[in-house]
Design a protein around this motif. Structure first.
Motif, PDB file in Angstrom:
ATOM      1  N   LEU A 148       0.842  -1.196   0.000  1.00  0.00           N
ATOM      2  CA  LEU A 148       0.000   0.000   0.000  1.00  0.00           C
ATOM      3  C   LEU A 148       0.877   1.247   0.000  1.00  0.00           C
ATOM      4  O   LEU A 148       2.033   1.200   0.420  1.00  0.00           O
ATOM      5  CB  LEU A 148      -0.905   0.009   1.229  1.00  0.00           C
ATOM      6  N   PRO A 149       0.358   2.371  -0.489  1.00  0.00           N
ATOM      7  CA  PRO A 149       1.170   3.592  -0.516  1.00  0.00           C
ATOM      8  C   PRO A 149       1.671   3.969   0.873  1.00  0.00           C
ATOM      9  O   PRO A 149       0.991   3.772   1.874  1.00  0.00           O
ATOM     10  CB  PRO A 149       0.177   4.637  -1.040  1.00  0.00           C
ATOM     11  N   ASP A 150       2.882   4.498   0.895  1.00  0.00           N
ATOM     12  CA  ASP A 150       3.540   4.814   2.163  1.00  0.00           C
ATOM     13  C   ASP A 150       2.905   6.047   2.796  1.00  0.00           C
ATOM     14  O   ASP A 150       2.654   7.037   2.133  1.00  0.00           O
ATOM     15  CB  ASP A 150       5.015   5.065   1.902  1.00  0.00           C
ATOM     16  N   LEU A 151       2.653   5.967   4.089  1.00  0.00           N
ATOM     17  CA  LEU A 151       2.034   7.096   4.794  1.00  0.00           C
ATOM     18  C   LEU A 151       3.060   8.025   5.430  1.00  0.00           C
ATOM     19  O   LEU A 151       2.708   9.010   6.058  1.00  0.00           O
ATOM     20  CB  LEU A 151       1.100   6.577   5.881  1.00  0.00           C
ATOM     21  N   GLN A 152       4.346   7.699   5.308  1.00  0.00           N
ATOM     22  CA  GLN A 152       5.412   8.517   5.895  1.00  0.00           C
ATOM     23  C   GLN A 152       5.284   8.663   7.414  1.00  0.00           C
ATOM     24  O   GLN A 152       5.691   9.654   7.992  1.00  0.00           O
ATOM     25  CB  GLN A 152       5.457   9.904   5.250  1.00  0.00           C
TER      26      GLN A 152
ATOM     27  N   ALA B 163      -6.583  -2.726   9.522  1.00  0.00           N
ATOM     28  CA  ALA B 163      -7.100  -3.169   8.228  1.00  0.00           C
ATOM     29  C   ALA B 163      -7.062  -4.686   8.148  1.00  0.00           C
ATOM     30  O   ALA B 163      -8.008  -5.315   7.637  1.00  0.00           O
ATOM     31  CB  ALA B 163      -6.294  -2.553   7.101  1.00  0.00           C
TER      32      ALA B 163
ATOM     33  N   PHE C 247      -2.588   1.346  11.269  1.00  0.00           N
ATOM     34  CA  PHE C 247      -3.537   1.195  10.165  1.00  0.00           C
ATOM     35  C   PHE C 247      -3.496  -0.218   9.589  1.00  0.00           C
ATOM     36  O   PHE C 247      -4.541  -0.830   9.351  1.00  0.00           O
ATOM     37  CB  PHE C 247      -3.218   2.209   9.061  1.00  0.00           C
TER      38      PHE C 247
ATOM     39  N   PHE D 105       1.753   5.239  12.564  1.00  0.00           N
ATOM     40  CA  PHE D 105       0.395   5.276  12.010  1.00  0.00           C
ATOM     41  C   PHE D 105       0.186   4.150  11.014  1.00  0.00           C
ATOM     42  O   PHE D 105      -0.858   3.501  11.000  1.00  0.00           O
ATOM     43  CB  PHE D 105       0.153   6.630  11.355  1.00  0.00           C
ATOM     44  N   GLN D 106       1.235   3.919  10.220  1.00  0.00           N
ATOM     45  CA  GLN D 106       1.106   2.864   9.211  1.00  0.00           C
ATOM     46  C   GLN D 106       0.930   1.501   9.870  1.00  0.00           C
ATOM     47  O   GLN D 106       0.132   0.681   9.416  1.00  0.00           O
ATOM     48  CB  GLN D 106       2.342   2.847   8.320  1.00  0.00           C
TER      49      GLN D 106
ATOM     50  N   ILE E 281      -9.177   6.384  13.852  1.00  0.00           N
ATOM     51  CA  ILE E 281      -7.819   6.845  13.611  1.00  0.00           C
ATOM     52  C   ILE E 281      -7.773   7.801  12.442  1.00  0.00           C
ATOM     53  O   ILE E 281      -6.750   8.402  12.164  1.00  0.00           O
ATOM     54  CB  ILE E 281      -6.822   5.690  13.381  1.00  0.00           C
TER      55      ILE E 281
END
Lengths: 293, 147
Positions: A62-66, A78, A74, A70-71, A114
């Motif tokens: 999945l795209p990186d949340l930086q 998920a 998440f 949090f990632q 969140i």
């Protein structure tokens, strides 16, 4: 695209299509195998392993949340949500399906939370997991007291589960492909009320504190602002996870602009209540009538 | 944190929930489980709505989800009442029972090779009643003496 498996996309915004479909196929294939009748238990284990592998690959790519923390949160939420949804679909006893669905709802509520949607997180737990699932459990108890019936362990013939897997994979895969190949818009169009806010010669907003971007005055005009400006001016939205202004803003939006909709929704709930009672009474009457004949 | 990446993440999870719901709706035959799958599709859409609302910085997405919850509650109430009525008539939660409602000319669906239940049927031990049943006093049956 130099990395191994999904790690390549940590720095890019899109999963390569072929990898995305592969992951989706793994997940869905796992689901499909899980659904096979319980007489071959090892196939369900194969399906579980397959599905978990595919889900892990999807989550990694999945795209990186930086934001590592949090990632991680998440990803865990998920995974809980999707795995318990899969368990809902594949568990042969409707009672367990309802309980797994409750867990999936709790996962969705946490995902809401969140993301800053505090009210919706609480409302999902209270209304869905608290009321709707309990209603389902009551109906399961009334309608099917014993564990799993024969129609719970078999589908519509041998060819329907693969076709359903194909349909689900195509739907999700195409949507995901479209989403991941989109680029963010550079600017946004907003309706700005010029009676309330000052605009300087360059068409930039100045001065007044902006309370809402959802202004629909009759004399509103289309204005184009850049994305950065809009980002820094949208403080009113209260999207932070623990933003104390969230409830106030949410309530103002719900009971301000959407007041009529709230009233209609309340009326709809009342009508649904009356309809449910009417269905039960009518059904009872028609059954008594058929007994008399 | 990149808002765009956050939006994409949430949309993917929402699409996955929706896909699992579609899959379950197509595959399962239990009325209640099919209903649960519909609710799951609604949850997937809710996730997408909230994500878009956050991305665009307005309340529209969350408002829609509030009304979706209200409509879903109505739908669950009416749908479960209907399911209870259907079950009272046939005694089964199976959708295939209602295939008489299909279009003219469609072949009927016939189950082939029902899986035998394995270990599902447990027989509980039962005790035969023993002893002498005491005579019930007529007073105790008609009056509640200690109230």
């Amino acid at each position: 695209m130099s990395g191994v498996l999904g790690w390549s996309s940590v720095n890019s915004t899109a999963i390569p299509l072929e990898w995305g479909t592969l992951y989706g196929g793994l997940v869905a294939g796992g689901l499909g195998l899980l659904l096979l009748p319980t007489t071959r238990l090892w196939l369900r284990w194969v399906g579980l392993a397959c599905g978990v592998t595919g889900l892990g690959l999807v989550l990694i790519s999945l795209p990186d949340l930086q934001d590592r923390a949090f990632q991680a949160v998440f990803g865990a939420l998920a995974a809980i949500t999707i795995l318990s949804s899969a368990a809902t679909v594949t568990s042969s006893r409707p009672l367990y399906a309802a309980l797994w669905f409750a867990l999936s709802l709790i996962g969705v509520a946490s995902l809401f939370l969140i993301q800053g949607a505090q009210f919706l997180g609480v409302a999902t737990v209270a209304v869905y997991a608290g009321a709707v699932v309990v209603m389902f459990l009551f109906v399961v108890m009334l309608a099917q007291p014993e564990g799993s019936a024969s129609y719970d362990r078999i589908s519509w013939g041998w060819y329907v589960p693969p076709l359903a897997v194909a349909a689900g994979v195509l739907l999700t895969g195409l949507v995901a492909w479209q989403l991941l190949s989109m680029e963010p818009a550079e600017s946004v169009h907003r309706h700005i009320d010029f009676e309330t806010y000052d605009v300087d010669d360059n068409g930039q907003l100045v001065g007044a504190e902006i309370r809402s971007w959802m202004i629909t005055a009759d004399d509103a005009e289309d204005t184009e602002i850049t994305r950065d400006e809009w980002q820094e001016r949208k403080g009113h939205y209260a999207g932070g996870v623990f933003d104390k202004a969230h409830m106030a803003g949410f309530g103002a939006a719900l009971f301000g602009r959407r007041l009529v909709s709230v009233e209609i929704a309340g009326t709809l709930l009342l009508v649904a209540l009356v309809a449910a009672v009417a269905i039960m009474i009518h059904g009872k009457r028609s059954q008594e009538g058929s007994l008399d004949e | 944190m990149s808002e765009w990446a956050l939006l994409q993440n949430y949309l993917i999870v929402g699409a996955a929930l929706f896909g699992i719901g579609v899959f379950g709706l197509l595959v399962r035959r239990n009325l209640i489980v099919m209903f649960l799958c519909v609710e799951m599709m609604l949850q997937g859409v809710s996730l997408s709505m909230v994500a878009w609302g956050r991305y665009h910085g307005d309340w529209g997405g969350q408002m829609l989800v509030v009304f979706m919850i209200a409509v879903a509650a109505c739908e669950a109430a009416i749908g479960l009442a209907l399911i209870l009525m259907l079950v009272k008539q046939t005694g089964k939660l199976d959708v295939a029972v209602w295939q008489e409602l299909r279009e003219d000319g469609q072949p009927p669906f016939v189950d082939r090779g029902l899986p035998e239940s394995k270990g599902g049927e447990t027989s509980w031990p039962s005790l035969t009643p023993a002893g002498i049943e005491p005579d019930a006093e007529q007073d105790e049956l008609t009056h509640r003496s200690h109230v």
